[in-house]
Design a protein around this motif. Structure first.
Motif, PDB file in Angstrom:
ATOM      1  N   ALA A 267       0.827  -1.207   0.000  1.00  0.00           N
ATOM      2  CA  ALA A 267       0.000   0.000   0.000  1.00  0.00           C
ATOM      3  C   ALA A 267       0.857   1.251   0.000  1.00  0.00           C
ATOM      4  CB  ALA A 267      -0.923  -0.018   1.219  1.00  0.00           C
ATOM      5  N   LYS A 268       1.963   1.229   0.733  1.00  0.00           N
ATOM      6  CA  LYS A 268       2.864   2.382   0.778  1.00  0.00           C
ATOM      7  C   LYS A 268       3.507   2.637  -0.587  1.00  0.00           C
ATOM      8  CE  LYS A 268       6.793   4.179   3.401  1.00  0.00           C
ATOM      9  NZ  LYS A 268       7.769   3.884   4.483  1.00  0.00           N
ATOM     10  N   ALA A 269       3.943   1.525  -1.234  1.00  0.00           N
ATOM     11  CA  ALA A 269       4.542   1.678  -2.562  1.00  0.00           C
ATOM     12  C   ALA A 269       3.520   2.172  -3.566  1.00  0.00           C
ATOM     13  CB  ALA A 269       5.139   0.341  -3.006  1.00  0.00           C
ATOM     14  N   TYR A 270       2.298   1.655  -3.504  1.00  0.00           N
ATOM     15  CA  TYR A 270       1.240   2.064  -4.434  1.00  0.00           C
ATOM     16  C   TYR A 270       0.916   3.552  -4.270  1.00  0.00           C
ATOM     17  CZ  TYR A 270      -3.485   2.639  -6.281  1.00  0.00           C
ATOM     18  OH  TYR A 270      -4.585   3.098  -6.951  1.00  0.00           O
ATOM     19  N   LYS A 271       0.789   4.009  -3.036  1.00  0.00           N
ATOM     20  CA  LYS A 271       0.468   5.412  -2.793  1.00  0.00           C
ATOM     21  C   LYS A 271       1.555   6.331  -3.329  1.00  0.00           C
ATOM     22  CE  LYS A 271      -0.673   8.613   0.942  1.00  0.00           C
ATOM     23  NZ  LYS A 271      -0.869   8.752   2.411  1.00  0.00           N
ATOM     24  N   SER A 272       2.805   5.934  -3.121  1.00  0.00           N
ATOM     25  CA  SER A 272       3.916   6.766  -3.589  1.00  0.00           C
ATOM     26  C   SER A 272       3.955   6.842  -5.106  1.00  0.00           C
ATOM     27  CB  SER A 272       5.231   6.210  -3.036  1.00  0.00           C
ATOM     28  OG  SER A 272       6.326   6.917  -3.546  1.00  0.00           O
ATOM     29  N   LEU A 273       3.754   5.685  -5.795  1.00  0.00           N
ATOM     30  CA  LEU A 273       3.814   5.661  -7.261  1.00  0.00           C
ATOM     31  C   LEU A 273       2.640   6.384  -7.893  1.00  0.00           C
ATOM     32  CD1 LEU A 273       5.009   1.974  -7.754  1.00  0.00           C
ATOM     33  CD2 LEU A 273       6.340   4.055  -8.174  1.00  0.00           C
ATOM     34  N   VAL A 274       1.459   6.248  -7.296  1.00  0.00           N
ATOM     35  CA  VAL A 274       0.292   6.933  -7.847  1.00  0.00           C
ATOM     36  C   VAL A 274       0.467   8.445  -7.786  1.00  0.00           C
ATOM     37  CG1 VAL A 274      -2.135   7.438  -7.366  1.00  0.00           C
ATOM     38  CG2 VAL A 274      -1.382   5.093  -7.516  1.00  0.00           C
ATOM     39  N   MET A 275       0.973   8.932  -6.676  1.00  0.00           N
ATOM     40  CA  MET A 275       1.210  10.375  -6.558  1.00  0.00           C
ATOM     41  C   MET A 275       2.293  10.847  -7.517  1.00  0.00           C
ATOM     42  SD  MET A 275       1.011  10.811  -2.409  1.00  0.00           S
ATOM     43  CE  MET A 275       1.349  12.568  -2.548  1.00  0.00           C
ATOM     44  N   ARG A 276       3.258   9.964  -7.772  1.00  0.00           N
ATOM     45  CA  ARG A 276       4.382  10.350  -8.652  1.00  0.00           C
ATOM     46  C   ARG A 276       3.976  10.379 -10.119  1.00  0.00           C
ATOM     47  NH1 ARG A 276       9.999   6.865  -9.268  1.00  0.00           N
ATOM     48  NH2 ARG A 276      10.907   8.107 -10.975  1.00  0.00           N
ATOM     49  N   TRP A 277       3.173   9.374 -10.551  1.00  0.00           N
ATOM     50  CA  TRP A 277       2.861   9.236 -11.983  1.00  0.00           C
ATOM     51  C   TRP A 277       1.448   9.663 -12.337  1.00  0.00           C
ATOM     52  CZ3 TRP A 277       6.599   8.721 -15.345  1.00  0.00           C
ATOM     53  CH2 TRP A 277       7.820   8.159 -14.939  1.00  0.00           C
ATOM     54  N   HIS A 278       0.787  10.428 -11.507  1.00  0.00           N
ATOM     55  CA  HIS A 278      -0.540  10.914 -11.873  1.00  0.00           C
ATOM     56  C   HIS A 278      -0.420  11.839 -13.085  1.00  0.00           C
ATOM     57  CE1 HIS A 278      -4.515  12.658 -11.619  1.00  0.00           C
ATOM     58  NE2 HIS A 278      -4.830  11.720 -10.709  1.00  0.00           N
ATOM     59  N   PRO A 279      -1.240  11.609 -14.118  1.00  0.00           N
ATOM     60  CA  PRO A 279      -1.101  12.382 -15.369  1.00  0.00           C
ATOM     61  C   PRO A 279      -1.228  13.881 -15.157  1.00  0.00           C
ATOM     62  CG  PRO A 279      -2.474  10.445 -15.719  1.00  0.00           C
ATOM     63  CD  PRO A 279      -2.238  10.523 -14.255  1.00  0.00           C
ATOM     64  N   ASP A 280      -2.014  14.296 -14.202  1.00  0.00           N
ATOM     65  CA  ASP A 280      -2.210  15.740 -13.996  1.00  0.00           C
ATOM     66  C   ASP A 280      -0.956  16.428 -13.489  1.00  0.00           C
ATOM     67  OD1 ASP A 280      -4.767  15.334 -14.780  1.00  0.00           O
ATOM     68  OD2 ASP A 280      -5.629  15.325 -12.752  1.00  0.00           O
TER      69      ASP A 280
END
Length: 352
Positions: free
Chosen positions: A28-41
């Protein structure tokens, strides 16, 4: 044409950057970090295509991981639940105890610097007297008896489990009593014997009164508020457990000494002339002895004299005692003649 879903799910370990033994929290920690990093916006137009692709792959990988673990949890639950039902149907008797299925553990004593407690730990199946035992004593709850065999009409594999349970008996709040002790008793230690009268329920359900003699060993250095608890020594009532009796140490007021923690404070009156010129005083001690104290300092308001190791014992450090602090109350003359005033002025005018 719209985007076709990939036929092969992504390798979520590599996509999320985790090892195969990673915990759910790490994932969950890795997912949260990657989602924030690669969000298209968060990416410019020139890099938006790559960000969208990575963002999609991250969400797919996390979805695969979540699905796999949910499936595993459901499988384990079904297997465990099925095994538990079969096991309960096999034996037909359920244990509702919380001591892990062990036998009788006997008596346990809990002892600390300010709390003594004795409690009886009964047999694994015992809590209240069972109607199945005709010889159960009113003072012993560990004699619960179970049938040696089940009726033939009950199938060994029946799903209707037979449960032998005891209704929980309420326990009233503890009864608090004061135990007054003198400073001498708290300094040297003593034995206090207290006689109490309490109600007891007999085998026939009749309430009678019994006398009990409680013995309390007061340790040197105990302070006001120290608790000594006797479990189950209160009044008995049908359907309830007997209450505990808790004694709270209270210090009797001493005519000479005042206690402050491990220290004793003693106030001594001294005439003004002795306060200025010095003297030798006879100082009383808590044990009844007296000591000679030489004063060669000028005693001024607020002056204190410390006598080491003449205070109260420290219950946590054997052999160690606090100090005796002597405060001086200077007695000033209420009247002076004109001649005395002149003499004092001549003596003291050059001292300041």
């Amino acid at each position: 044409m719209g985007d076709q879903p990939s036929s092969t799910p992504p390798d979520y370990h590599n996509v999320l950057g985790i090892t195969k033994g990673a915990s759910i929290r790490d994932v969950a920690k890795a997912y949260k970090s990657l989602v924030m990093r690669w969000h298209p916006d968060k990416h410019p137009v020139s890099n938006k295509i790559e960000a969208e692709a990575k963002f999609k792959a991250i969400n797919e990988a996390y979805g695969v991981y979540t699905f796999i673990h949910i499936y595993i949890y459901i499988y384990i639950y079904i297997c465990t639940h099925t095994y538990k039902q079969e096991d309960q149907s096999m034996y037909g008797v359920h244990d509702h105890g919380d001591n892990g299925g062990g036998g009788s553990r006997g008596d346990e004593y809990t002892t600390s610097n300010d709390f003594f407690k004795h409690r009886s730990v009964d047999n694994h199946f015992s809590s209240t007297p069972s109607p199945l035992s005709k010889s159960a004593s009113r003072r012993n709850n560990s004699s619960t008896v179970f049938p040696t065999s089940l009726p033939k009409s009950i199938s060994r594999r029946s799903t209707n489990s037979i449960m032998f349970s005891h209704s929980a008996r309420r326990k009233p709040p503890p009864i608090e009593k004061k135990l007054e002790c003198t400073l001498e008793e708290l300094c040297n230690g003593c034995i206090k014997k207290i006689k109490i009268t309490r109600d007891v329920v007999t085998n026939t359900g009749i309430i009678v009164q019994e006398e009990e003699l409680l013995r309390i060993k007061v340790k040197p250095g105990w302070k006001k508020g120290t608790k000594i608890t006797f479990e189950g020594m209160g009044d008995e009532r049908p359907g309830t457990l007997p209450a505990d009796i808790t004694f709270l140490i209270a210090e009797k007021r001493h005519p000479l000494f005042k206690r402050e923690g491990d220290e004793l404070v003693l106030a001594i009156e001294i005439p003004l002339v002795k306060a200025l010129t010095g003297c030798t005083l006879s100082i009383p001690l808590l044990g009844g002895e007296k000591m000679s104290l030489l004063l060669d300092d000028i005693i001024y308001p607020g002056y204190e004299k410390i006598i080491p190791d003449q205070g109260m014992p420290n219950p946590k450090e054997q052999g160690r005692r606090g100090d005796l602090r002597i405060k001086f109350l200077i007695i000033f003359p209420k009247q002076l003649s004109d001649e005395q005033r002149t003499d004092i002025l001549n003596l003291l005018q050059d001292s300041f």
